[in-house]
Design a protein around this motif. Structure first.
Motif, PDB file in Angstrom:
ATOM      1  N   GLY A 127      -6.319   6.375  11.084  1.00 47.14           N
ATOM      2  CA  GLY A 127      -5.762   5.984  11.310  1.00 47.14           C
ATOM      3  C   GLY A 127      -6.231   4.775  10.571  1.00 47.14           C
ATOM      4  O   GLY A 127      -5.829   3.896   9.695  1.00 47.14           O
ATOM      5  N   TRP A 128      -8.187   4.663  10.422  1.00 44.33           N
ATOM      6  CA  TRP A 128      -8.692   3.479   9.553  1.00 44.33           C
ATOM      7  C   TRP A 128      -8.579   3.701   8.165  1.00 44.33           C
ATOM      8  O   TRP A 128      -8.426   3.361   7.283  1.00 44.33           O
ATOM      9  N   ALA A 129      -8.469   5.270   7.831  1.00 43.88           N
ATOM     10  CA  ALA A 129      -8.037   5.453   6.054  1.00 43.88           C
ATOM     11  C   ALA A 129      -6.196   4.620   5.722  1.00 43.88           C
ATOM     12  O   ALA A 129      -6.652   4.028   5.366  1.00 43.88           O
ATOM     13  N   LEU A 130      -5.741   5.583   7.229  1.00 45.80           N
ATOM     14  CA  LEU A 130      -3.870   4.602   6.688  1.00 45.80           C
ATOM     15  C   LEU A 130      -4.387   3.355   6.829  1.00 45.80           C
ATOM     16  O   LEU A 130      -3.401   2.452   5.883  1.00 45.80           O
ATOM     17  N   ASP A 131      -4.943   2.517   7.367  1.00 50.59           N
ATOM     18  CA  ASP A 131      -4.275   1.335   7.413  1.00 50.59           C
ATOM     19  C   ASP A 131      -5.139   0.219   5.925  1.00 50.59           C
ATOM     20  O   ASP A 131      -4.976  -0.280   6.064  1.00 50.59           O
ATOM     21  N   ARG A 132      -6.345   1.384   5.480  1.00 50.24           N
ATOM     22  CA  ARG A 132      -6.558   0.054   4.318  1.00 50.24           C
ATOM     23  C   ARG A 132      -5.902   0.986   3.050  1.00 50.24           C
ATOM     24  O   ARG A 132      -5.336   0.396   1.985  1.00 50.24           O
ATOM     25  N   LEU A 133      -5.027   2.026   3.206  1.00 44.11           N
ATOM     26  CA  LEU A 133      -4.446   2.685   1.967  1.00 44.11           C
ATOM     27  C   LEU A 133      -2.517   2.733   2.393  1.00 44.11           C
ATOM     28  O   LEU A 133      -1.707   2.531   1.301  1.00 44.11           O
ATOM     29  N   GLY A 134      -1.776   1.717   3.148  1.00 36.95           N
ATOM     30  CA  GLY A 134      -0.701   2.067   4.104  1.00 36.95           C
ATOM     31  C   GLY A 134       0.262   0.716   3.402  1.00 36.95           C
ATOM     32  O   GLY A 134       0.655   1.414   2.726  1.00 36.95           O
ATOM     33  N   PRO A 135      -0.672  -0.446   3.582  1.00 38.40           N
ATOM     34  CA  PRO A 135      -0.366  -1.338   2.891  1.00 38.40           C
ATOM     35  C   PRO A 135       0.693  -0.969   1.148  1.00 38.40           C
ATOM     36  O   PRO A 135       1.715  -1.080   0.469  1.00 38.40           O
ATOM     37  N   ALA A 136      -0.543  -1.028  -0.034  1.00 37.55           N
ATOM     38  CA  ALA A 136      -0.805  -0.529  -0.506  1.00 37.55           C
ATOM     39  C   ALA A 136       0.296   0.664  -1.674  1.00 37.55           C
ATOM     40  O   ALA A 136       1.395   0.918  -2.217  1.00 37.55           O
ATOM     41  N   ALA A 137       0.368   1.677  -0.427  1.00 36.16           N
ATOM     42  CA  ALA A 137       1.204   3.066  -0.972  1.00 36.16           C
ATOM     43  C   ALA A 137       2.650   2.791  -0.258  1.00 36.16           C
ATOM     44  O   ALA A 137       3.593   2.710  -0.842  1.00 36.16           O
ATOM     45  N   ALA A 138       3.097   1.679   0.657  1.00 41.73           N
ATOM     46  CA  ALA A 138       4.023   1.568   0.975  1.00 41.73           C
ATOM     47  C   ALA A 138       5.386   0.580   0.240  1.00 41.73           C
ATOM     48  O   ALA A 138       5.529   0.938  -0.009  1.00 41.73           O
ATOM     49  N   ARG A 139       3.966  -0.648   0.006  1.00 36.89           N
ATOM     50  CA  ARG A 139       4.737  -1.223  -1.127  1.00 36.89           C
ATOM     51  C   ARG A 139       4.988  -0.401  -2.671  1.00 36.89           C
ATOM     52  O   ARG A 139       6.428  -0.730  -3.538  1.00 36.89           O
ATOM     53  N   ASP A 140       4.019   0.715  -3.102  1.00 39.75           N
ATOM     54  CA  ASP A 140       4.242   1.407  -4.009  1.00 39.75           C
ATOM     55  C   ASP A 140       6.233   1.945  -4.145  1.00 39.75           C
ATOM     56  O   ASP A 140       6.407   1.761  -4.836  1.00 39.75           O
ATOM     57  N   ASP A 141       5.645   3.286  -3.510  1.00 38.58           N
ATOM     58  CA  ASP A 141       7.353   3.784  -2.072  1.00 38.58           C
ATOM     59  C   ASP A 141       8.607   2.675  -2.641  1.00 38.58           C
ATOM     60  O   ASP A 141       9.446   3.238  -3.205  1.00 38.58           O
ATOM     61  N   LEU A 142       8.513   1.963  -2.215  1.00 31.33           N
ATOM     62  CA  LEU A 142       9.541   0.895  -2.303  1.00 31.33           C
ATOM     63  C   LEU A 142       9.753   0.840  -3.179  1.00 31.33           C
ATOM     64  O   LEU A 142      10.767   0.614  -3.790  1.00 31.33           O
ATOM     65  N   ARG A 143       9.035   0.565  -4.026  1.00 33.19           N
ATOM     66  CA  ARG A 143       9.139  -0.392  -5.631  1.00 33.19           C
ATOM     67  C   ARG A 143      10.033   0.624  -6.260  1.00 33.19           C
ATOM     68  O   ARG A 143      10.334   0.488  -7.415  1.00 33.19           O
ATOM     69  N   ARG A 144       8.808   1.839  -6.018  1.00 34.99           N
ATOM     70  CA  ARG A 144       9.743   3.296  -6.792  1.00 34.99           C
ATOM     71  C   ARG A 144      11.126   3.356  -5.974  1.00 34.99           C
ATOM     72  O   ARG A 144      11.925   4.242  -7.275  1.00 34.99           O
ATOM     73  N   ALA A 145      10.722   3.070  -4.851  1.00 37.36           N
ATOM     74  CA  ALA A 145      12.754   3.042  -4.853  1.00 37.36           C
ATOM     75  C   ALA A 145      13.505   2.431  -5.353  1.00 37.36           C
ATOM     76  O   ALA A 145      14.992   2.832  -5.771  1.00 37.36           O
ATOM     77  N   ALA A 146      13.472   1.117  -6.202  1.00 41.03           N
ATOM     78  CA  ALA A 146      13.847   0.610  -6.444  1.00 41.03           C
ATOM     79  C   ALA A 146      14.224   1.123  -7.246  1.00 41.03           C
ATOM     80  O   ALA A 146      15.799   0.485  -8.513  1.00 41.03           O
ATOM     81  N   ARG A 147      12.979   1.635  -8.178  1.00 40.32           N
ATOM     82  CA  ARG A 147      13.553   1.737  -9.978  1.00 40.32           C
ATOM     83  C   ARG A 147      14.384   3.541  -9.729  1.00 40.32           C
ATOM     84  O   ARG A 147      15.065   3.306 -10.786  1.00 40.32           O
ATOM     85  N   ALA A 148      14.195   4.161  -8.585  1.00 47.61           N
ATOM     86  CA  ALA A 148      15.053   5.460  -8.996  1.00 47.61           C
ATOM     87  C   ALA A 148      16.373   5.634  -8.428  1.00 47.61           C
ATOM     88  O   ALA A 148      16.786   5.842  -8.730  1.00 47.61           O
TER      89      ALA A 148
END
Length: 142
Positions: A115-136
Motif C-alpha cells: 500500500g505504501w508503494a502504491l501510495d507513492r506510485l499510484g497518482p502518477a501512474a493513474a494520470r499517465d494511464d489516463l493520458r495514454r488513454a486520451a492519446r490512444a
C-alpha cells in the motif's frame, strides 16, 4: 490513501465512457496490464467481474460497481490484502470531456508495505494511464 486527478479528452462524454468502459481496450492504455480476462461482451455493467493480468505478476479480481453511460464508471479491485476503489466521472467541457478520477486504496496487515508503494506510485501512474488513454482513443467511435 485517496487521490483525485483530471484528464482532458477531445471526444464527447458518451464516446469516452464507451471506450474506457470497454474492458477489451484496457491493455491499450493501462501500463501495468498485459491482458484482461472477462467473460462476455460489452457493455460491461454493474456486477461484471474480470481479472487483470499484470506484468508485475499480481492478477487482481475487479468488479464494476457503477455504470451510468457518459456520466460515471466505478470499479473495485482486490488482491490479497489490497483493496482499490476507482471512480471515473465524465464531465463535458469546452473541448470535449474532462475525466475526473478518484482512487482510494487500502492495504492491511502484511500488505501494508504494498500500500505504501502504491501510495507513492499510484497518482502518477493513474494520470499517465489516463493520458495514454486520451492519446490512444480513436477521434470518433462512429
Amino acid at each position: 490513501m485517496t487521490f483525485d486527478l483530471a484528464v482532458p479528452f477531445p471526444q464527447q462524454p458518451a464516446d469516452v465512457f464507451a471506450w474506457l468502459a470497454d474492458l477489451r481496450n484496457r491493455p491499450l492504455w493501462q501500463s501495468s496490464l498485459r491482458a484482461v480476462r472477462v467473460a462476455g461482451a460489452p457493455p460491461y455493467g454493474v456486477g461484471t467481474r474480470w481479472v487483470d493480468v499484470t506484468w508485475p505478476g499480481p492478477c487482481p479480481l475487479l468488479e464494476v460497481t457503477a455504470f451510468d453511460p457518459g456520466v460515471r464508471w466505478a470499479e473495485r479491485g482486490h488482491w490479497h490484502g489490497v483493496l482499490v476503489d476507482l471512480a471515473l466521472d465524465f464531465r463535458p467541457d469546452h473541448s470535449g470531456t474532462e475525466v475526473r478520477a478518484r482512487m482510494t486504496l487500502r492495504a492491511d496487515g502484511v500488505w501494508r508495505p504494498v500500500g505504501w508503494a502504491l501510495d507513492r506510485l499510484g497518482p502518477a501512474a493513474a494520470r499517465d494511464d489516463l493520458r495514454r488513454a486520451a492519446r490512444a482513443m480513436p477521434v470518433s467511435l462512429r
